[in-house]
Design a protein around this motif. Sequence first.
Motif, PDB file in Angstrom:
ATOM      1  N   ASN A  17       0.805  -1.227   0.000  1.00 10.54           N
ATOM      2  CA  ASN A  17       0.000   0.000   0.000  1.00 10.54           C
ATOM      3  C   ASN A  17       0.833   1.270   0.000  1.00 10.54           C
ATOM      4  O   ASN A  17       0.288   2.363  -0.104  1.00 10.54           O
ATOM      5  CB  ASN A  17      -0.957   0.003   1.187  1.00 10.54           C
ATOM      6  N   GLU A  18       2.153   1.131   0.137  1.00 14.06           N
ATOM      7  CA  GLU A  18       3.023   2.301   0.061  1.00 14.06           C
ATOM      8  C   GLU A  18       3.087   2.779  -1.377  1.00 14.06           C
ATOM      9  O   GLU A  18       2.742   2.056  -2.308  1.00 14.06           O
ATOM     10  CB  GLU A  18       4.427   1.956   0.563  1.00 14.06           C
ATOM     11  N   THR A  19       3.587   3.990  -1.546  1.00 13.52           N
ATOM     12  CA  THR A  19       3.696   4.560  -2.885  1.00 13.52           C
ATOM     13  C   THR A  19       5.060   4.243  -3.493  1.00 13.52           C
ATOM     14  O   THR A  19       5.994   3.860  -2.788  1.00 13.52           O
ATOM     15  CB  THR A  19       3.530   6.088  -2.850  1.00 13.52           C
ATOM     16  N   LEU A  20       5.149   4.446  -4.799  1.00 12.67           N
ATOM     17  CA  LEU A  20       6.430   4.278  -5.472  1.00 12.67           C
ATOM     18  C   LEU A  20       7.460   5.255  -4.914  1.00 12.67           C
ATOM     19  O   LEU A  20       8.637   4.923  -4.808  1.00 12.67           O
ATOM     20  CB  LEU A  20       6.282   4.481  -6.976  1.00 12.67           C
ATOM     21  N   PRO A  63       4.408   9.169  -8.948  1.00 10.16           N
ATOM     22  CA  PRO A  63       5.049   8.720  -7.706  1.00 10.16           C
ATOM     23  C   PRO A  63       4.063   8.272  -6.627  1.00 10.16           C
ATOM     24  O   PRO A  63       4.455   7.619  -5.670  1.00 10.16           O
ATOM     25  CB  PRO A  63       5.848   9.946  -7.250  1.00 10.16           C
ATOM     26  N   ASP A  64       2.773   8.614  -6.787  1.00  2.95           N
ATOM     27  CA  ASP A  64       1.787   8.195  -5.801  1.00  2.95           C
ATOM     28  C   ASP A  64       1.129   6.863  -6.145  1.00  2.95           C
ATOM     29  O   ASP A  64       0.232   6.404  -5.438  1.00  2.95           O
ATOM     30  CB  ASP A  64       0.730   9.286  -5.622  1.00  2.95           C
ATOM     31  N   THR A  65       1.594   6.220  -7.224  1.00  4.14           N
ATOM     32  CA  THR A  65       1.115   4.891  -7.598  1.00  4.14           C
ATOM     33  C   THR A  65       1.486   3.907  -6.490  1.00  4.14           C
ATOM     34  O   THR A  65       2.570   3.986  -5.901  1.00  4.14           O
ATOM     35  CB  THR A  65       1.770   4.441  -8.922  1.00  4.14           C
ATOM     36  N   LYS A  66       0.603   2.994  -6.188  1.00  3.39           N
ATOM     37  CA  LYS A  66       0.846   1.999  -5.139  1.00  3.39           C
ATOM     38  C   LYS A  66       1.869   0.968  -5.606  1.00  3.39           C
ATOM     39  O   LYS A  66       1.898   0.572  -6.772  1.00  3.39           O
ATOM     40  CB  LYS A  66      -0.449   1.266  -4.768  1.00  3.39           C
ATOM     41  N   VAL A  67       2.695   0.533  -4.703  1.00  4.73           N
ATOM     42  CA  VAL A  67       3.684  -0.517  -4.969  1.00  4.73           C
ATOM     43  C   VAL A  67       2.990  -1.751  -5.549  1.00  4.73           C
ATOM     44  O   VAL A  67       3.472  -2.371  -6.496  1.00  4.73           O
ATOM     45  CB  VAL A  67       4.464  -0.869  -3.677  1.00  4.73           C
ATOM     46  N   SER A  68       1.827  -2.094  -5.022  1.00  2.91           N
ATOM     47  CA  SER A  68       1.107  -3.293  -5.480  1.00  2.91           C
ATOM     48  C   SER A  68       0.727  -3.230  -6.955  1.00  2.91           C
ATOM     49  O   SER A  68       0.539  -4.260  -7.590  1.00  2.91           O
ATOM     50  CB  SER A  68      -0.144  -3.521  -4.637  1.00  2.91           C
ATOM     51  N   ASP A  69       0.654  -2.018  -7.513  1.00  2.00           N
ATOM     52  CA  ASP A  69       0.270  -1.873  -8.924  1.00  2.00           C
ATOM     53  C   ASP A  69       1.383  -2.265  -9.889  1.00  2.00           C
ATOM     54  O   ASP A  69       1.108  -2.558 -11.048  1.00  2.00           O
ATOM     55  CB  ASP A  69      -0.162  -0.434  -9.230  1.00  2.00           C
ATOM     56  N   ILE A  70       2.640  -2.254  -9.427  1.00  2.00           N
ATOM     57  CA  ILE A  70       3.726  -2.554 -10.356  1.00  2.00           C
ATOM     58  C   ILE A  70       4.684  -3.642  -9.884  1.00  2.00           C
ATOM     59  O   ILE A  70       5.529  -4.090 -10.644  1.00  2.00           O
ATOM     60  CB  ILE A  70       4.537  -1.293 -10.726  1.00  2.00           C
ATOM     61  N   MET A  71       4.557  -4.105  -8.661  1.00  2.00           N
ATOM     62  CA  MET A  71       5.486  -5.115  -8.145  1.00  2.00           C
ATOM     63  C   MET A  71       5.323  -6.422  -8.912  1.00  2.00           C
ATOM     64  O   MET A  71       4.279  -6.696  -9.503  1.00  2.00           O
ATOM     65  CB  MET A  71       5.256  -5.351  -6.659  1.00  2.00           C
ATOM     66  N   SER A  72       6.370  -7.231  -8.881  1.00  2.00           N
ATOM     67  CA  SER A  72       6.300  -8.591  -9.409  1.00  2.00           C
ATOM     68  C   SER A  72       5.674  -9.457  -8.331  1.00  2.00           C
ATOM     69  O   SER A  72       6.151  -9.486  -7.195  1.00  2.00           O
ATOM     70  CB  SER A  72       7.693  -9.119  -9.740  1.00  2.00           C
TER      71      SER A  72
END
Length: 145
Positions: A17-20, A63-72
């Motif tokens: 849920n953290e941001t990029l 930069p406010d995109t969630k980590v979950s949106d781009i993580m592997s």
Amino acid sequence: MRVSDCMPRDVRMANPNETLRDAAQLMAELDAGVLPVSDGDRLVGMITDRDICIRAVAQGKGPDTKVSDIMSREVRYCFDDEESDAVLRNMGDIQVRRLPVLNREKRLIGIVSLADLASIGQTARAGEALGGIVRPGGEHSQSIH
């Protein structure tokens, strides 16, 4: 020699849920290009500086995109009691330079890198693994998935 004999154990993690921006700041603080992503005590993904560039910035995400949106989400890992030469072969086969290290209860206890394994005298095997890692293509190529 076992992986547990050479791996760093001071692992910092990102939260999905953290941001990029948060992840990038932590990477800068740690001078690291990869972070495991955990939800509570579960390892749920990995995020790299490359993911931020290719899957986010290049696609117009901010930069406010969630980590979950781009993580592997498919996490490759090894166990702390595995032999280092087997882990090096696996790293070459799956084309990665770092692997999260889990204990047999599947809890993250460290991250091992190609350099960590080479530093314990596995230079020939590390060279073979690097040869596999740098071959074109594979799951971690520049294509967006």
